[in-house]
Design an enzyme around this catalytic site. Sequence first.
Site, PDB file in Angstrom:
ATOM      1  N   ARG A   8      14.469  31.886 -30.059  1.00  0.00           N
ATOM      2  CA  ARG A   8      14.390  33.235 -29.515  1.00  0.00           C
ATOM      3  C   ARG A   8      13.955  34.179 -30.627  1.00  0.00           C
ATOM      4  O   ARG A   8      14.744  34.523 -31.510  1.00  0.00           O
ATOM      5  CB  ARG A   8      15.749  33.645 -28.942  1.00  0.00           C
ATOM      6  CG  ARG A   8      15.857  35.126 -28.632  1.00  0.00           C
ATOM      7  CD  ARG A   8      17.104  35.451 -27.829  1.00  0.00           C
ATOM      8  NE  ARG A   8      18.356  35.042 -28.439  1.00  0.00           N
ATOM      9  CZ  ARG A   8      18.979  35.694 -29.431  1.00  0.00           C
ATOM     10  NH1 ARG A   8      18.430  36.778 -29.955  1.00  0.00           N
ATOM     11  NH2 ARG A   8      20.135  35.266 -29.896  1.00  0.00           N
TER      12      ARG A   8
ATOM     13  N   HIS B  19      18.809  39.123 -28.534  1.00  0.00           N
ATOM     14  CA  HIS B  19      19.312  38.610 -27.252  1.00  0.00           C
ATOM     15  C   HIS B  19      18.874  39.523 -26.104  1.00  0.00           C
ATOM     16  O   HIS B  19      18.358  39.065 -25.091  1.00  0.00           O
ATOM     17  CB  HIS B  19      20.827  38.504 -27.305  1.00  0.00           C
ATOM     18  CG  HIS B  19      21.453  38.072 -26.029  1.00  0.00           C
ATOM     19  ND1 HIS B  19      21.324  36.792 -25.528  1.00  0.00           N
ATOM     20  CD2 HIS B  19      22.204  38.749 -25.123  1.00  0.00           C
ATOM     21  CE1 HIS B  19      21.971  36.699 -24.389  1.00  0.00           C
ATOM     22  NE2 HIS B  19      22.508  37.866 -24.113  1.00  0.00           N
TER      23      HIS B  19
ATOM     24  N   TYR C 246      23.506  38.540 -37.431  1.00  0.00           N
ATOM     25  CA  TYR C 246      23.909  37.133 -37.431  1.00  0.00           C
ATOM     26  C   TYR C 246      22.788  36.157 -37.805  1.00  0.00           C
ATOM     27  O   TYR C 246      23.016  34.948 -37.786  1.00  0.00           O
ATOM     28  CB  TYR C 246      24.491  36.746 -36.067  1.00  0.00           C
ATOM     29  CG  TYR C 246      23.597  37.012 -34.867  1.00  0.00           C
ATOM     30  CD1 TYR C 246      22.604  36.113 -34.493  1.00  0.00           C
ATOM     31  CD2 TYR C 246      23.756  38.164 -34.106  1.00  0.00           C
ATOM     32  CE1 TYR C 246      21.787  36.347 -33.404  1.00  0.00           C
ATOM     33  CE2 TYR C 246      22.950  38.420 -33.006  1.00  0.00           C
ATOM     34  CZ  TYR C 246      21.961  37.504 -32.658  1.00  0.00           C
ATOM     35  OH  TYR C 246      21.152  37.749 -31.573  1.00  0.00           O
TER      36      TYR C 246
END
Length: 347
Positions: A249, A253, A262
Amino acid sequence: MTEAVRLLNPDGTVHPDARYAMPDRAELRARYRSLVLGRRLNEQAGALVRQGKLAVYPSSHGQEACQVAAAAVLRPGDWLFPTYRDTVAAVERGVDPVEVLMMLRGDWHCGYDPTAHRVAPQSTPLATQLLHAVGVAHAATLKGEDTVVMALCGDGATSEGDFHEALNFAAVFRAPVVFLVQNNKYAISVPLARQSVAPSLADKGIGYGVPAVLVDGNDVAALLAVLGEAVTRAATGGGPTLVEADTYRIEAHTNADDATRYRDESEVEEWRTRDPLTRLRTYLGLTGEEFRDEAEELAARLRTGLSAEGAPDPAELFAHVHATPTPQLTAQADLLQAELEAEEEPA
């Protein structure tokens, strides 16, 4: 589990495989068009979020090869069960792109008729759609229908109980389902290492007696070959297949996520070198200008369609709640209608 099936290397050169044949160039050119349109859809949807025209958008930038191949291998009578991130797959299946994005705009229901293109509503809860997919597949078998179901999910969904229940049921009843796990390395902010220590997610199929394949999720040629074989197996009574697509990805998100908290940007940049569009474009010897006008037309349609402001109809609150409205529902609808009419009367 062996290494991932690959037919095209990241630099666009051929990676021979003893089992899977390279799709013909006409097919790959058609899928390149789909990749270009899918990438532009992702970009435009992201812009519409920033403009306040969409409430949220989970981008599939970098995962378009999975989206395109999953829809492309299905036959007209088959079903696609997408997640919230699988907008490109729904569009590839023939759903109007403006209608697909209506749910993410915050409009009622899923925005499109699921039966028209055999595309189930996009599912936000993780893995719940997998049980629905298996149910549709098993029902089709009981009715003697020639139907295969493509069930999409992410790596995070494999940590849910519904995922395991769906695989087990499909295996026991040999349901014609293809499970495609798009392993993009993060379930929101949780890395794969915090979800599973299995050598691969495809290995999870072994425990259920389900054939499983690990495939390069940024190689549309390999995806077409692997998923196409799985659909054929399901359609001929061979039961379910679990396919893990190794992908990434690129974007956060959703627009509400700060991915820098992160993961390192160096990781993202390394995956950019494996871009599915660049890989296929190089193999086909294209310039990058192909289908650009069509992609811009798509973007313009999205801007126009999602900028239109329609007056909400309060009566829609009661539509599709039950196949046959209950007396209580009818009474509530009548009460609301009477109140609206009273408001319109002159004082």
